[in-house]
Enzyme design. Structure first.
Site, PDB file in Angstrom:
ATOM      1  N   ARG A 122      40.901  24.818  48.203  1.00  0.00           N
ATOM      2  CA  ARG A 122      41.270  24.605  46.788  1.00  0.00           C
ATOM      3  C   ARG A 122      41.808  23.198  46.518  1.00  0.00           C
ATOM      4  O   ARG A 122      42.548  22.971  45.570  1.00  0.00           O
ATOM      5  CB  ARG A 122      42.289  25.638  46.303  1.00  0.00           C
ATOM      6  CG  ARG A 122      41.784  27.056  46.379  1.00  0.00           C
ATOM      7  CD  ARG A 122      42.449  27.957  45.363  1.00  0.00           C
ATOM      8  NE  ARG A 122      41.820  29.256  45.397  1.00  0.00           N
ATOM      9  CZ  ARG A 122      42.168  30.241  46.217  1.00  0.00           C
ATOM     10  NH1 ARG A 122      43.175  30.065  47.065  1.00  0.00           N
ATOM     11  NH2 ARG A 122      41.547  31.379  46.180  1.00  0.00           N
ATOM     12  N   LYS A 144      35.340  11.488  39.013  1.00  0.00           N
ATOM     13  CA  LYS A 144      34.142  12.327  38.841  1.00  0.00           C
ATOM     14  C   LYS A 144      33.526  12.534  40.215  1.00  0.00           C
ATOM     15  O   LYS A 144      33.204  11.561  40.906  1.00  0.00           O
ATOM     16  CB  LYS A 144      33.129  11.641  37.928  1.00  0.00           C
ATOM     17  CG  LYS A 144      33.409  11.845  36.451  1.00  0.00           C
ATOM     18  CD  LYS A 144      32.230  11.376  35.625  1.00  0.00           C
ATOM     19  CE  LYS A 144      32.507  11.513  34.141  1.00  0.00           C
ATOM     20  NZ  LYS A 144      31.422  10.933  33.318  1.00  0.00           N
ATOM     21  N   GLU A 186      26.284  -2.430  36.429  1.00  0.00           N
ATOM     22  CA  GLU A 186      27.480  -1.702  35.961  1.00  0.00           C
ATOM     23  C   GLU A 186      28.606  -2.680  35.607  1.00  0.00           C
ATOM     24  O   GLU A 186      29.388  -2.423  34.700  1.00  0.00           O
ATOM     25  CB  GLU A 186      27.970  -0.709  37.025  1.00  0.00           C
ATOM     26  CG  GLU A 186      26.981   0.413  37.356  1.00  0.00           C
ATOM     27  CD  GLU A 186      27.016   1.586  36.379  1.00  0.00           C
ATOM     28  OE1 GLU A 186      27.768   1.543  35.388  1.00  0.00           O
ATOM     29  OE2 GLU A 186      26.261   2.553  36.613  1.00  0.00           O
ATOM     30  N   LYS A 228      37.827   0.364  33.729  1.00  0.00           N
ATOM     31  CA  LYS A 228      37.538   1.784  33.953  1.00  0.00           C
ATOM     32  C   LYS A 228      38.838   2.584  33.967  1.00  0.00           C
ATOM     33  O   LYS A 228      38.917   3.664  33.373  1.00  0.00           O
ATOM     34  CB  LYS A 228      36.764   1.973  35.261  1.00  0.00           C
ATOM     35  CG  LYS A 228      36.530   3.446  35.532  1.00  0.00           C
ATOM     36  CD  LYS A 228      35.224   3.764  36.136  1.00  0.00           C
ATOM     37  CE  LYS A 228      35.004   5.275  36.065  1.00  0.00           C
ATOM     38  NZ  LYS A 228      33.849   5.733  36.800  1.00  0.00           N
ATOM     39  N   GLU A 238      36.538  13.150  29.733  1.00  0.00           N
ATOM     40  CA  GLU A 238      35.445  12.779  28.833  1.00  0.00           C
ATOM     41  C   GLU A 238      35.339  13.675  27.599  1.00  0.00           C
ATOM     42  O   GLU A 238      34.290  14.247  27.312  1.00  0.00           O
ATOM     43  CB  GLU A 238      34.111  12.750  29.593  1.00  0.00           C
ATOM     44  CG  GLU A 238      33.072  11.912  28.851  1.00  0.00           C
ATOM     45  CD  GLU A 238      31.848  11.563  29.694  1.00  0.00           C
ATOM     46  OE1 GLU A 238      32.019  11.166  30.858  1.00  0.00           O
ATOM     47  OE2 GLU A 238      30.746  11.687  29.162  1.00  0.00           O
ATOM     48  N   ARG A 242      35.799   8.225  27.131  1.00  0.00           N
ATOM     49  CA  ARG A 242      35.195   8.003  28.460  1.00  0.00           C
ATOM     50  C   ARG A 242      33.675   7.870  28.344  1.00  0.00           C
ATOM     51  O   ARG A 242      33.041   7.233  29.186  1.00  0.00           O
ATOM     52  CB  ARG A 242      35.579   9.122  29.438  1.00  0.00           C
ATOM     53  CG  ARG A 242      35.097   8.825  30.847  1.00  0.00           C
ATOM     54  CD  ARG A 242      35.769   9.660  31.920  1.00  0.00           C
ATOM     55  NE  ARG A 242      35.236   9.298  33.227  1.00  0.00           N
ATOM     56  CZ  ARG A 242      35.807   9.584  34.384  1.00  0.00           C
ATOM     57  NH1 ARG A 242      36.953  10.236  34.407  1.00  0.00           N
ATOM     58  NH2 ARG A 242      35.257   9.217  35.519  1.00  0.00           N
ATOM     59  N   ASN A 246      29.249   5.256  29.473  1.00  0.00           N
ATOM     60  CA  ASN A 246      27.818   5.581  29.557  1.00  0.00           C
ATOM     61  C   ASN A 246      26.958   4.633  28.729  1.00  0.00           C
ATOM     62  O   ASN A 246      25.798   4.953  28.444  1.00  0.00           O
ATOM     63  CB  ASN A 246      27.587   7.027  29.106  1.00  0.00           C
ATOM     64  CG  ASN A 246      28.168   8.007  30.095  1.00  0.00           C
ATOM     65  OD1 ASN A 246      28.086   7.806  31.295  1.00  0.00           O
ATOM     66  ND2 ASN A 246      28.790   9.058  29.596  1.00  0.00           N
ATOM     67  N   HIS A 249      23.279   4.327  29.425  1.00  0.00           N
ATOM     68  CA  HIS A 249      22.892   5.420  30.315  1.00  0.00           C
ATOM     69  C   HIS A 249      21.910   6.415  29.689  1.00  0.00           C
ATOM     70  O   HIS A 249      21.205   7.105  30.414  1.00  0.00           O
ATOM     71  CB  HIS A 249      24.138   6.161  30.818  1.00  0.00           C
ATOM     72  CG  HIS A 249      24.866   5.420  31.907  1.00  0.00           C
ATOM     73  ND1 HIS A 249      25.423   4.175  31.708  1.00  0.00           N
ATOM     74  CD2 HIS A 249      25.118   5.731  33.211  1.00  0.00           C
ATOM     75  CE1 HIS A 249      25.996   3.775  32.836  1.00  0.00           C
ATOM     76  NE2 HIS A 249      25.817   4.700  33.755  1.00  0.00           N
ATOM     77  N   HIS A 253      18.905   7.230  31.986  1.00  0.00           N
ATOM     78  CA  HIS A 253      18.588   8.547  32.564  1.00  0.00           C
ATOM     79  C   HIS A 253      17.134   8.925  32.295  1.00  0.00           C
ATOM     80  O   HIS A 253      16.460   9.508  33.154  1.00  0.00           O
ATOM     81  CB  HIS A 253      19.544   9.617  32.025  1.00  0.00           C
ATOM     82  CG  HIS A 253      20.945   9.444  32.553  1.00  0.00           C
ATOM     83  ND1 HIS A 253      22.068   9.898  31.884  1.00  0.00           N
ATOM     84  CD2 HIS A 253      21.400   8.855  33.687  1.00  0.00           C
ATOM     85  CE1 HIS A 253      23.148   9.584  32.591  1.00  0.00           C
ATOM     86  NE2 HIS A 253      22.769   8.966  33.678  1.00  0.00           N
ATOM     87  N   HIS A 267      19.568   3.061  39.948  1.00  0.00           N
ATOM     88  CA  HIS A 267      20.404   3.455  38.813  1.00  0.00           C
ATOM     89  C   HIS A 267      20.963   2.248  38.058  1.00  0.00           C
ATOM     90  O   HIS A 267      20.865   2.168  36.828  1.00  0.00           O
ATOM     91  CB  HIS A 267      21.532   4.374  39.295  1.00  0.00           C
ATOM     92  CG  HIS A 267      22.491   4.740  38.212  1.00  0.00           C
ATOM     93  ND1 HIS A 267      22.165   5.608  37.190  1.00  0.00           N
ATOM     94  CD2 HIS A 267      23.756   4.317  37.947  1.00  0.00           C
ATOM     95  CE1 HIS A 267      23.187   5.713  36.357  1.00  0.00           C
ATOM     96  NE2 HIS A 267      24.167   4.941  36.787  1.00  0.00           N
TER      97      HIS A 267
HETATM   98  N1  GLY Z   1      30.406   6.713  35.555  1.00  0.00           N
HETATM   99  C1  GLY Z   1      30.919   7.176  34.328  1.00  0.00           C
HETATM  100  C2  GLY Z   1      32.271   7.781  34.417  1.00  0.00           C
HETATM  101  O1  GLY Z   1      32.908   7.728  35.447  1.00  0.00           O
HETATM  102  O2  GLY Z   1      32.724   8.342  33.448  1.00  0.00           O
END
Ligand code: GLY
Length: 368
Positions: A122, A144, A186, A228, A238, A242, A246, A249, A253, A267
């Site tokens: 956990r 993430k 990025e 960031k 998000e 957040r 993107n 993106h 994608h 990417h």
């Molecule tokens: N790579 C996008 C984020 O971490 O929200």
């Protein structure tokens, strides 16, 4: 000199340390986190061949015992079979609740190991040692974690913040030029989405950083991580802001799907093309000046990066098919596609108010 960016999330605060020689000193950075002097390291075959020995030596200097496993390199590793194998290996190694797991690698390893740490007993703590530029400026920071599903990328995962991130600028020296520049896609995203002065700095110093200048690389990584961290602090899970991360993106994608997630398009390359398209769309919608997309493309070109659909090798599907793929994006809410658009360089925002005929025309013009 080591630069430190704090991520002060309440109860889960951590530091991102950025500098040269951090892998050599990793033991001294990690030992203070440990309740018992033992860690489990997960890496991939390519990264382990280059950097695992340096890490284990650094741990031994501090008297930290270690066990390690290596997974195959590549996106296909971010899947249930390798995830299951990793979690079971960590259990076999008797990793306990108070122990620390180390992710040594790029985005694939960081995401998979972070997710394994999130669910193991956990939740156990983990340290990110990102070895690609993309992982240093994006995926290792912000919590993430996850793996891909047959239905799409990153569809299975959890938010689980690391306890420490060690971004060693020296390891970027082992990247191919293509991988470095993909990560740089990025980096440019941060300037474009929220810091015009950083974008100016990139225009002036991007080539110096790409040529290997450590001071320039440290600044580029530090400023990206600061931005960031600021966004993650405002909106960890998000619900709003957040999504700015993107930028580029939604296009990216669709292009990744259209090229079969193959090495026809990395990417970060897709992000760069996506940012150029997002600025072109913003200009066509009258949101920003016509000079802005020209400036974006000029810098990407000067860096030797892909910036147009025609830079992607091989055939692409038609504009309608690409638009359809954009509709599969995770950012679709109630069937409505959300875009990150810009009022200018450094001034982006999230909107669902984009007429799809404008996107279609843009794609058609690009595909001619
Ligand atoms: N790579 C996008 C984020 O971490 O929200």
């Amino acid at each position: 000199m080591i630069e430190v960016v704090e991520v002060p999330l309440e109860g889960r605060e951590y530091e991102v340390r950025i500098g040269q020689g951090l892998l050599d000193q990793a033991g001294a950075h990690i030992a203070p986190l440990l309740k018992r002097q033992r860690v489990a390291i997960v890496s991939d075959e390519n990264v382990a061949a280059l950097h695992l020995e340096t890490l284990t030596r650094a741990l031994e200097i501090e008297g930290v015992e270690h066990v390690s496993m290596t997974l195959p390199a590549g996106e296909a590793t971010k899947s249930w079979p390798h995830f299951t194998r990793t979690v079971e290996w960590l259990l076999e190694q008797k990793v306990e609740r108070r122990d620390v797991v180390i992710a040594l690698g790029g985005g694939v390893i960081g995401d998979l190991v972070g997710f394994a740490a999130a669910v193991l007993r956990r939740g156990v703590r983990f340290v990110q040692i990102p070895t690609s530029l993309l992982a240093q400026v994006d995926s290792s920071v912000g919590g993430k974690t996850g793996i891909n599903a047959p239905q799409g990328k990153n569809l299975i995962g959890a938010f689980h913040q690391p306890s420490l991130v060690l971004a060693d600028i020296d390891v970027l020296g082992t990247l191919t030029k293509r991988d470095y520049l993909a990560g740089y896609g990025e980096v440019t995203k941060y300037g474009l989405l929220g810091d015009a002065a950083f974008w100016d700095w990139l225009e002036a110093n991007g080539e110096r950083a790409a040529a290997g200048d450590a001071e320039a690389r440290i600044y580029a990584v530090k400023r990206s991580v600061e931005m960031k961290a600021e966004i993650v602090l405002r909106d960890e899970t998000e619900q709003g802001d957040r999504a700015l991360l993107n930028l580029g993106h939604t296009f990216c994608h669709a292009l990744e799907a259209a090229t079969g997630f193959s090495d026809r398009l990395l990417h970060g390359e897709g992000v760069a093309i996506g940012c150029a398209l997002a600025f072109e769309l913003s200009s066509r919608l009258g949101l920003c000046s016509q000079e802005d997309p020209s400036r974006v493309r000029a810098h990407l070109k000067a860096m030797g990066m892909k910036c147009d659909l025609s830079d992607i090798p091989g055939d692409l599907p038609g504009a309608e098919a690409l638009l359809d793929l954009m509709g599969q994006d995770k950012k679709v809410v109630d069937g409505q596609l959300r875009f990150i658009l810009a009022r200018g360089i450094g001034d982006s925002f999230v909107t669902a108010d984009v007429p799809s005929d404008k996107v279609l025309t843009l794609l058609k013009d690009q595909l001619i």
